[in-house]
Scaffold this active site. Sequence first.
Site, PDB file in Angstrom:
ATOM      1  N   LYS A 167       1.152  -1.316  -0.065  1.00  0.00           N
ATOM      2  CA  LYS A 167       0.313  -0.136   0.469  1.00  0.00           C
ATOM      3  C   LYS A 167       1.289   1.419  -0.150  1.00  0.00           C
ATOM      4  CE  LYS A 167      -3.959   1.549   2.206  1.00  0.00           C
ATOM      5  NZ  LYS A 167      -5.046   1.498   2.975  1.00  0.00           N
TER       6      LYS A 167
ATOM      7  N   GLU B 287     -19.302  -6.403  10.846  1.00  0.00           N
ATOM      8  CA  GLU B 287     -19.902  -5.287  11.977  1.00  0.00           C
ATOM      9  C   GLU B 287     -20.962  -6.353  12.279  1.00  0.00           C
ATOM     10  OE1 GLU B 287     -17.995  -2.922   8.084  1.00  0.00           O
ATOM     11  OE2 GLU B 287     -19.319  -4.918   7.881  1.00  0.00           O
TER      12      GLU B 287
ATOM     13  N   ARG C 109     -25.475  -2.718   8.295  1.00  0.00           N
ATOM     14  CA  ARG C 109     -24.851  -3.897   8.119  1.00  0.00           C
ATOM     15  C   ARG C 109     -25.224  -4.980   8.762  1.00  0.00           C
ATOM     16  NH1 ARG C 109     -19.086  -5.325   4.604  1.00  0.00           N
ATOM     17  NH2 ARG C 109     -20.767  -4.156   2.605  1.00  0.00           N
TER      18      ARG C 109
END
Length: 639
Positions: free
Chosen positions: A291, A377, A405
């Site tokens: 990243k 979640e 969610r």
Amino acid sequence: MIDPQRYPRLSRIEVPADLRQFPEEDLPAIADELRAYLIEQVARVGGHFGAGLGVIELTVALHWLLDTPNDRLVWDVGHQTYPHKILTGRRDTIHTVKQKDGVAPFPKRDESEYDTFGVGHSSTSISAALGMAIALQRRGDDRKVVAVIGDGAMTAGQAFEALAHAGGMGDDAGGVEPNLLVILNDNQMSISENVGGVTRMLGRLTGSRTLNAIREGGKKLLGDKRKPAAKFVRRWEEHWKGMFVPSTFFEEVGFHYTGPIDGHDLPALMGALKTLKGLKGPQLLHILTTKGKGYELAEGDQIGYHAVSPFDPAHGMVSKPGAKKPTYTDVFGEWLCDMAAADPALLGITPAMREGSGLVRFSKEYPERYFDVAIAEQHAVTLAAGMACEGAKPVVAIYSTFLQRGYDQLVHDVAIQNLDVLFAIDRGGVVGPDGATHAGNLDLSYLRCVPNMLVMAPADENECRQMLSTGHHFDGPAAVRYPRGTGPGVEVQPSLETLPIGVAQLRRRGTRVALLAFGATVAAAEAVGEALGLTVVNMRFVKPLDRALVVELANSHEGFVTVEDNVVAGGAGSGVAELLAAEGIAMPIVHLGLPDAFQHHASREQLLAEAGIDAAGIRTAVLERWPNLSAAPRSAAIG
């Protein structure tokens, strides 16, 4: 416009068809230009940064090898899609990303035919791509379908549900395997560091060309995989492979696994993709990337450079001097640590949003009471329910849009059982530049209809702290819903005092019309009330409403205006109307809030103005309904 002197190849690429005109040996140079252009443009305007830098080579390779948009390319989450947007017709407008009427920050179907599936939340790509592959195969269409998913997104349950479905479709008699390629982009990061067993599993995986060759040769020799001999050899191969590869999870669920390979080595990446492009059935390519690749500061601070404000690429991000006004997230983070010191039963939970939700300090000071459950979640909410069953006091720190969610779990696992779980809901209401997928416009509607719930919305920073304490001590499920960014600047008191349940605050006693404002809209309503001599109430509680005050004001005013930064449909204002109807009170009531539509990306201020719930919009709506109010006498604030 792009500078053709600095970007001689990229300046000739408007769409992927142009990219495919270049010979393969030019692709590394194109990747270098794309990386440099991405750094230049995001530094200019801000936006998601590190994730895009990590998939430069992959993006170039996929658009060169695939016949996009005819072939379907599905990205997960979308943080990493700026390079994709640059190569697919949005190169010269990428500097408008996240701005009103500009390029969307995530893939969006109505923006480009190359954005095959709209996203914003994680872990949907495999499900969506599998659905596309099934529909295409049913009509005899052999176009390719590719899903790109990060190892962070792979921590969510939906990704595993999709893998299990796709890998098992050929097991039944007459079953047809989907022609689907899943690319696992493994950079060991979400927004924060990844956590959990899946991350450790991926870290142990290694590639084996020999095993892949044996597998492919065995398929040709044995034929139908459903025959007993083929099943036996496949099982033997998996056990043998387990001696060399610590995890055979993807093979077990039915995917042919290849990798891991260096995702920044374009020749190696191209070689693997060319091979997999010709294979049938569910395939998984595991690539390793970094990243922030190619920008040293981003590689060194992958969390800080996940998303950035405008900066000088030569110097990186520089903190501005001077004291910063605390955000609501800061207020929550400080409260969490203070309440943890006072109550050893408090536990903190986050679904992979430590930085965004303000749990950094808590995670360091109370590591044994801090639980990052990854991008899960649903699990976060039920985990909290289980903790509460045994006398703990869990606090679930979660964005409004992400709580959607876990809604089933909020209802079934927390509310039905009336468990002591506090939901600290960040980014409630208008969020802004990240667009519809990140907006918190629905939470007051979906929370207030749930029995046993206490629902609060603070008007300022100190009230936010008081409400968090109130919710923590409440006997049952409670939610404190606060907006992104800063509030009106009220000083936060260090005490942990609570508020009386269901009692609103009369901010201004006026005449004729009462403004009943919820949460972040109170300051604007108060300004209008002062200008027009109206009564202004900081309602504080969405559920339960202050019945006594509402009825009193209804009997002394000719009309109400409710104001909230939530959709009008089923929101806090609807609760006021229901209360009046139940009391048999008929009176004019104007509901101001967010529209019955998904808002586009723009600044928070622009979206509030468009919805008519800034001070100017509230004033206009009031005077349209009661045009002679402009001559009303002024009144004084309460207190």
